[in-house]
Design an enzyme around this catalytic site. Structure first.
Site, mmCIF file in Angstrom:
data_model
loop_
_atom_site.group_PDB
_atom_site.id
_atom_site.type_symbol
_atom_site.label_atom_id
_atom_site.label_comp_id
_atom_site.label_asym_id
_atom_site.label_seq_id
_atom_site.Cartn_x
_atom_site.Cartn_y
_atom_site.Cartn_z
ATOM 1 N N GLU A 128 57.966 134.514 58.551
ATOM 2 C CA GLU A 128 56.677 134.392 57.862
ATOM 3 C C GLU A 128 55.754 135.578 58.104
ATOM 4 O O GLU A 128 54.709 135.686 57.470
ATOM 5 C CB GLU A 128 55.965 133.092 58.265
ATOM 6 C CG GLU A 128 55.377 133.080 59.664
ATOM 7 C CD GLU A 128 56.362 132.673 60.724
ATOM 8 O OE1 GLU A 128 55.951 132.512 61.884
ATOM 9 O OE2 GLU A 128 57.557 132.491 60.394
ATOM 10 N N ASN A 183 59.164 138.634 62.114
ATOM 11 C CA ASN A 183 59.336 137.793 63.294
ATOM 12 C C ASN A 183 60.541 136.868 63.080
ATOM 13 O O ASN A 183 61.104 136.806 61.980
ATOM 14 C CB ASN A 183 58.049 136.996 63.543
ATOM 15 C CG ASN A 183 57.866 135.883 62.525
ATOM 16 O OD1 ASN A 183 58.046 136.088 61.323
ATOM 17 N ND2 ASN A 183 57.508 134.707 62.990
ATOM 18 N N CYS A 197 61.134 133.787 62.444
ATOM 19 C CA CYS A 197 61.182 132.788 61.348
ATOM 20 C C CYS A 197 60.832 133.357 59.987
ATOM 21 O O CYS A 197 60.908 132.642 58.978
ATOM 22 C CB CYS A 197 60.250 131.628 61.682
ATOM 23 S SG CYS A 197 60.884 130.588 62.999
#
Length: 651
Positions: free
Chosen positions: A311, A307, A309
């Site tokens: 994580e 995704n 970001c």
């Protein structure tokens, strides 16, 4: 650790009440809550909690809805949170997804599907536009697209390469955003052996290019070993080079069918990546081999991207269904050392709240709107969720522990281990009640090397016996405005506080400007309990007061207890030596991390993270109150879009 872990409890047993927050939230946090999350006549966090609990409890059988709604509302009041989309849209009836982000595939065809069954480029573009229109961010791996100059048989022409198509996706994201109220978030991954890798690495050096993308290189163990051993590295693709390319260079086809477009020293490629990251903070690195080896579902899926970001390593059409627990709510008698006592932590309370959070997020999968049928199908087959935490930095401060100490890391590990065990136990209990996720196969799920194979033996035995409801359960994400609005500006995710205080200039409804003092939660609490903020104790250590190695060490300590990944920024001083910077990434790989993002202020980027008082003419003053942007008083003069947009994406 076993003796500290509470015995399993049923998810529907209401946990014992915790103390209410010790201080009232600061005005700026209340303003953010009302502007970003409150709907209709909602005027408080509790109003939002009631709506969200009611909306998510709709997944329950009618006979259980009232009691489970009460359970969820109680959990939210005492530290549990949903990710931003959940808190904003759950229970509203708005036709928006409750899922923050997705990963979507992109194939090597203009339309339809390619030879590998992946959607064509413009099919993928349409799918991404629909996902972003409904409020979700998107990650992609563009490596299937044939490289620049490759042969296009159907038109007897040469391909333009993945970077050119990323320009199209970037423009589409900007256009979709212009019709909505929030910036679209995108992640682009390109594999470390793609022939257009060097163009990809340096693309964001061009002014204004890919403003709506974070970019990362998908790095394999084979590549890292080649760098270590100073070996050559082949840039390859399944697409056949155009005749002109074959005539101009040493282009050949390998026994595995892939075409070798060029061969370079691995260290030369690595140096290009590192130099770009050192100068402009991109591309990031995702250790794609580690992501796949550790994956509980490695037998049935391949991870190619994350995704926006980072994580959540996800398969095609996978989703981020996330919900953190605010760790500061579990500190008992914070700063007790000021009065000769010792603070303590409510481990039993954290265990109970974690277990309820699993049920909450499992329900979200059943009540959300899905932008695409493929996303619905993927979620139903595997039921991924991501229980996480926020406020770790402030929690350590409240306990009198330095973030960059062995004691601080031990404490974080204890939290992560307890949450891992309780989340997996709760998911087994849900499987007994609701059934295991459809693709569950105990032998493959627990085969040596998967994350699940390292669980305590009693949990593994329970999984073999009863199955498990959710394939993955844990994720540590940036908590964005959720932490600011609902946790009174507690430190973000796994991060330490960036600054204890800063000033924010905000445009008011009448067009005027008003200045707000914004403070870190632990700092405010310390002062309210009688602490002297002019002489802070040494356990008040902020992000810029510790070494880059300290940041990395915290990630390395916690990652073994997280079945997906951790989003964290490693702050690096402007004068940090390049050789030491490069070694951070090698150490991250050797420590089993799944990715790494760094930020080093320099002449190119400017000191983006600034805490000096804002000037009226260059203060960020828009209404999209992103917490990282709140901590940024001004953009540096001139153009530095790569890092500016990277910061703005963290939602």
């Amino acid at each position: 650790m076993a003796e500290d872990t509470p015995a399993p409890r049923t998810a529907t047993a209401p946990p014992a009440p915790l103390v209410e927050p010790l201080i009232a939230p600061q005005q700026f946090s209340l303003d953010v809550l009302l502007e970003k999350y409150a709907k209709g006549d909602e005027q408080s966090a509790d109003d939002v909690f009631q709506r969200v609990a009611r909306g998510v409890a709709e997944a329950e059988p009618p006979a259980l809805r009232e009691s489970v709604e009460a359970l969820f509302a109680d959990n939210l009041r005492h530290g549990a949170l949903g990710a931003g989309r959940i808190m904003s849209a759950a229970g509203t009836g708005i036709a928006a997804t409750l899922i923050n982000c997705f990963v979507q595939p992109v194939g090597d065809a203009i339309q339809g599907v390619d030879e590998q069954g992946l959607p064509g480029i413009y099919v993928a573009l349409l799918q991404a536009a629909e996902t972003m229109r409904r409020g979700g961010g998107v990650g992609y791996n563009f490596s299937a697209i044939r490289p620049k100059g490759a042969r296009v048989r159907t038109t007897s022409s040469a391909a333009s390469g993945p970077c050119s198509y990323m320009d199209v996706f970037d423009a589409s994201c900007r256009t979709v955003e212009s019709a909505g109220s929030r910036r679209g978030a995108q992640m682009a991954v390109l594999d470390c052996d793609h022939p257009d890798l060097l163009e990809f690495i340096e693309a964001k050096h061009s002014k204004g290019r890919w403003n709506n993308f974070n970019v990362s290189v998908g790095v394999t163990d084979a590549f890292m070993h080649a760098v270590e051993e100073d070996q050559p590295w082949q840039l390859v693709h399944r697409a056949e080079p155009a005749p002109a390319q074959r005539a101009a260079g040493d282009v050949r086809q390998r026994e595995d069918g892939l075409w070798v477009y060029s061969e370079r020293p691995a260290r030369e490629i690595w140096d290009r990546i590192m130099r770009s990251t050192y100068d402009v903070a991109e591309p990031g690195i995702v250790f794609i081999s580690r992501m796949n080896e550790d994956n509980n579902l490695r037998a049935v899926e391949t991870i190619r991207a994350t995704n926006p970001c980072g994580e959540q390593p996800l398969p095609a059409y996978g989703c981020c269904n996330l919900g953190p627990l605010n760790l500061t709510r579990f500190v008992i008698d914070p700063f007790a050392q000021m009065k000769g006592r010792t603070p303590s932590f409510d481990w039993d309370g954290l265990a109970k709240r974690t277990r309820t959070q699993v049920r909450f997020l499992d329900n979200v999968l059943d009540v959300t709107l899905w932008p695409l049928p493929q996303q619905y199908d993927e979620s139903r087959a595997k039921r991924r969720i991501g229980v996480g935490f926020t406020g770790l930095g402030d929690t350590l401060v409240m306990m009198g522990l330095r973030y960059n100490s062995q004691e601080g890391r031990f404490f974080a590990v204890r939290i992560a281990q307890l949450m891992r065990d309780e989340a997996y136990r709760a998911s087994v209990e849900l499987a007994r009640e609701r059934g295991a996720f459809p693709l569950f196969d105990a032998a493959r799920y627990l085969e040596p090397g998967t994350f699940a194979s390292r669980l305590p033996e009693d949990i593994q035995q329970a999984i073999r016996s009863d199955g498990i409801r959710n394939s993955h359960l844990l994720s540590i994400a940036p908590t964005g405005t959720v932490s600011l609005a609902f946790a009174d500006n507690a430190s973000n995710g796994i991060e330490p506080a960036f600054s204890w205080t800063y000033t924010r200039m905000k445009v008011m409804a009448d067009g005027g400007r008003e200045s707000f003092d914004v403070e870190d939660y632990a700092y405010r609490l310390y002062r309210e309990l009688g602490g002297d903020t002019t002489r802070l104790p040494d356990y008040f250590v902020s992000a810029l007061e510790m070494s880059a190695r300290d940041h990395l060490d915290m990630m390395a300590a916690v990652q073994p207890y997280v079945d997906t990944s951790i989003s964290k920024t490693v702050n690096v001083p402007a004068d940090y030596p390049f050789e030491a910077f490069e070694s951070l990434y090698f150490d991250a790989w050797k420590n089993g991390l799944k990715g790494l993002a760094t930020y080093r202020p320099n002449e190119t980027l400017g000191a983006v993270l600034s805490v000096s008082p804002p000037q009226a003419d260059d203060t960020l003053a828009d209404a999209d109150l992103d917490p990282l942007r709140i901590a940024i008083d001004h953009r540096p003069k001139g153009e530095s879009r790569a890092i500016i947009e990277k910061v703005e994406y963290l939602t």
